[in-house]
Design a protein around this motif. Structure first.
Motif, mmCIF file in Angstrom:
data_model
loop_
_atom_site.group_PDB
_atom_site.id
_atom_site.type_symbol
_atom_site.label_atom_id
_atom_site.label_comp_id
_atom_site.label_asym_id
_atom_site.label_seq_id
_atom_site.Cartn_x
_atom_site.Cartn_y
_atom_site.Cartn_z
ATOM 1 N N UNK A 107 0.850 -1.192 0.000
ATOM 2 C CA UNK A 107 0.000 0.000 0.000
ATOM 3 C C UNK A 107 0.886 1.243 0.000
ATOM 4 N N UNK A 108 0.774 2.058 -1.036
ATOM 5 C CA UNK A 108 1.640 3.231 -1.148
ATOM 6 C C UNK A 108 1.368 4.246 -0.040
ATOM 7 N N UNK A 109 0.186 4.176 0.577
ATOM 8 C CA UNK A 109 -0.163 5.109 1.651
ATOM 9 C C UNK A 109 0.128 4.538 3.036
ATOM 10 N N UNK A 110 0.395 3.248 3.083
ATOM 11 C CA UNK A 110 0.739 2.589 4.346
ATOM 12 C C UNK A 110 1.709 1.464 3.992
ATOM 13 N N UNK A 111 2.997 1.786 3.871
ATOM 14 C CA UNK A 111 3.978 0.877 3.286
ATOM 15 C C UNK A 111 4.169 -0.465 3.989
ATOM 16 N N UNK A 112 3.574 -0.665 5.147
ATOM 17 C CA UNK A 112 3.701 -1.951 5.818
ATOM 18 C C UNK A 112 2.508 -2.866 5.541
ATOM 19 N N UNK A 113 1.595 -2.450 4.671
ATOM 20 C CA UNK A 113 0.396 -3.227 4.376
ATOM 21 C C UNK A 113 0.530 -3.954 3.034
ATOM 22 N N UNK A 114 0.417 -5.275 3.068
ATOM 23 C CA UNK A 114 0.491 -6.089 1.859
ATOM 24 C C UNK A 114 -0.874 -6.125 1.177
ATOM 25 N N UNK A 115 -0.887 -5.887 -0.114
ATOM 26 C CA UNK A 115 -2.158 -5.721 -0.821
ATOM 27 C C UNK A 115 -2.864 -7.021 -1.162
ATOM 28 N N UNK A 116 -2.119 -8.104 -1.338
ATOM 29 C CA UNK A 116 -2.808 -9.333 -1.704
ATOM 30 C C UNK A 116 -1.881 -10.334 -2.352
ATOM 31 N N UNK A 117 -2.451 -11.203 -3.180
ATOM 32 C CA UNK A 117 -1.680 -12.291 -3.771
ATOM 33 C C UNK A 117 -2.143 -12.574 -5.191
ATOM 34 N N UNK A 118 -1.258 -13.210 -5.941
ATOM 35 C CA UNK A 118 -1.529 -13.605 -7.328
ATOM 36 C C UNK A 118 -1.077 -15.053 -7.502
ATOM 37 N N UNK A 119 -1.887 -15.859 -8.187
ATOM 38 C CA UNK A 119 -1.488 -17.227 -8.512
ATOM 39 C C UNK A 119 -1.522 -17.416 -10.022
ATOM 40 N N UNK A 120 -0.643 -18.279 -10.513
ATOM 41 C CA UNK A 120 -0.555 -18.574 -11.941
ATOM 42 C C UNK A 120 -0.734 -20.070 -12.168
ATOM 43 N N UNK A 121 -1.340 -20.417 -13.301
ATOM 44 C CA UNK A 121 -1.476 -21.832 -13.676
ATOM 45 C C UNK A 121 -1.496 -21.935 -15.194
ATOM 46 N N UNK A 122 -0.859 -22.987 -15.713
ATOM 47 C CA UNK A 122 -0.860 -23.264 -17.149
ATOM 48 C C UNK A 122 -1.946 -24.274 -17.470
ATOM 49 N N UNK A 123 -2.775 -23.956 -18.441
ATOM 50 C CA UNK A 123 -3.849 -24.854 -18.865
ATOM 51 C C UNK A 123 -3.819 -24.996 -20.385
ATOM 52 N N UNK A 124 -4.397 -26.099 -20.862
ATOM 53 C CA UNK A 124 -4.558 -26.333 -22.304
ATOM 54 C C UNK A 124 -3.249 -26.199 -23.071
ATOM 55 N N UNK A 125 -2.196 -26.781 -22.522
ATOM 56 C CA UNK A 125 -0.898 -26.703 -23.189
ATOM 57 C C UNK A 125 -0.885 -27.589 -24.429
ATOM 58 N N UNK A 126 -0.344 -27.060 -25.513
ATOM 59 C CA UNK A 126 -0.188 -27.797 -26.769
ATOM 60 C C UNK A 126 1.242 -27.601 -27.237
ATOM 61 N N UNK A 127 1.964 -28.700 -27.444
ATOM 62 C CA UNK A 127 3.356 -28.637 -27.871
ATOM 63 C C UNK A 127 3.505 -29.308 -29.228
ATOM 64 N N UNK A 128 3.946 -28.540 -30.193
ATOM 65 C CA UNK A 128 4.128 -29.047 -31.562
ATOM 66 C C UNK A 128 2.886 -29.758 -32.076
ATOM 67 N N UNK A 129 1.730 -29.169 -31.784
ATOM 68 C CA UNK A 129 0.468 -29.665 -32.313
ATOM 69 C C UNK A 129 -0.179 -30.778 -31.515
ATOM 70 N N UNK A 130 0.448 -31.210 -30.422
ATOM 71 C CA UNK A 130 -0.101 -32.291 -29.614
ATOM 72 C C UNK A 130 -0.350 -31.811 -28.187
ATOM 73 N N UNK A 131 -1.435 -32.320 -27.521
ATOM 74 C CA UNK A 131 -1.665 -31.955 -26.120
ATOM 75 C C UNK A 131 -0.435 -32.277 -25.276
ATOM 76 N N UNK A 132 -0.106 -31.381 -24.363
ATOM 77 C CA UNK A 132 1.101 -31.543 -23.553
ATOM 78 C C UNK A 132 0.758 -31.578 -22.079
ATOM 79 N N UNK A 133 1.537 -32.350 -21.337
ATOM 80 C CA UNK A 133 1.431 -32.408 -19.889
ATOM 81 C C UNK A 133 2.338 -31.342 -19.291
#
Length: 209
Positions: free
Chosen positions: A109-135
Motif C-alpha cells: 500500500x503506497x499510503x501505508x507501506x507496511x500493508x500487503x495488498x494481496x496475492x496472485x497465482x498462476x497456472x498453465x492450462x490447455x498446453x499444446x506442444x508441436x500440435x499435440x496436447x502436452x502435460x
C-alpha cells in the motif's frame, strides 16, 4: 542523509588506504557472454498486462481475502528448432507475498507501506506442444525431479512433455493459456482512504536445459 554517512565514511577510508597497496602495471578486462546457436521467443497476449480497473473498497471482504475475477492470457513460445526449455516465474514483489513459495505478491500500500495488498497465482492450462496436447510438469529443485503440476509457483521450473512422460521434452512451438487469479487482502488489514494501485510484477523467464 543520516543513513548515507556510514557508507560515505567507508568509501573514504578505502580510498585513503589505497596508496598502501602495491601499484600494478597492468589491469585485466574480461569480456563475457554466450553465443547461442538456437533461441526461443516468448509472447503473452495483451502485452502481459492484467488490468482489474477500479475495485470499490466497499466490495472487499473485511476479514478474508477478496478474489477478483480470474483472467487469462495466451502464452506462445516459438523456437527455431526443438529445444529443451523451462519457464520460471520470477516475482518482483516477493516481499509482499501473503504466501511465499505459493503466491506472488501484489505489492504494498503506497499510503501505508507496511500493508500487503494481496496475492496472485498462476497456472498453465490447455498446453499444446508441436500440435499435440502436452502435460505440464513442475520441479521445485531446479530440474532434479519432476511431477505433474499446472500451478506455476514462484521459482519453480515448469516444463512440458507428452502425456505419460515425467520429464520435460524438447519442443519447437508451445502454446498454453495462463490463468491468473488475484486476491486482495482483507479490508480490515488495509488503509483504504485513498486510491491504492495494485502492483504485481511477475517475469516468466525462459531457461534452456
Amino acid at each position: 542523509m543520516k543513513h548515507a554517512t556510514p557508507h560515505l565514511l567507508a568509501i573514504l577510508c578505502l580510498l585513503s588506504f589505497a596508496p598502501v597497496a602495491m601499484a600494478a602495471s597492468e589491469v585485466e578486462l574480461n569480456v563475457v557472454g554466450q553465443i547461442t546457436p538456437n533461441a526461443c521467443d516468448v509472447l503473452l497476449s495483451d502485452d502481459g498486462i492484467v488490468d482489474h480497473g477500479k475495485v470499490p473498497a466497499r466490495t472487499l471482504n473485511q476479514y478474508e481475502l477478496s478474489p477478483l475475477p480470474g483472467r487469462q492470457l495466451e502464452l506462445h513460445v516459438s523456437c527455431n528448432e526443438p529445444l529443451l526449455f523451462v519457464l520460471v516465474g520470477m516475482d518482483h514483489r516477493a516481499d509482499s507475498s501473503l504466501g511465499p513459495g505459493f503466491y506472488y505478491g501484489l505489492g504494498w500500500n503506497v499510503h501505508a507501506p507496511d500493508e500487503r495488498l494481496g496475492s496472485v497465482s498462476l497456472a498453465y492450462r490447455n498446453a499444446v506442444a508441436d500440435g499435440e496436447p502436452a502435460l505440464v510438469l513442475a520441479s521445485s529443485n531446479q530440474g532434479l525431479t519432476w511431477f505433474p503440476e499446472n500451478n506455476a509457483y514462484p521459482n519453480n521450473y515448469m516444463g512440458f512433455a507428452k502425456p505419460g512422460t515425467l520429464v520435460p521434452e524438447p519442443h519447437q512451438l508451445l502454446t498454453a493459456t495462463l490463468h491468473i487469479n488475484t486476491s486482495i487482502n482483507a479490508a480490515s488489514f488495509l488503509t483504504l482512504k485513498q486510491e491504492v494501485p495494485l502492483d504485481g510484477a511477475i517475469v516468466l523467464d525462459l531457461r534452456y536445459l
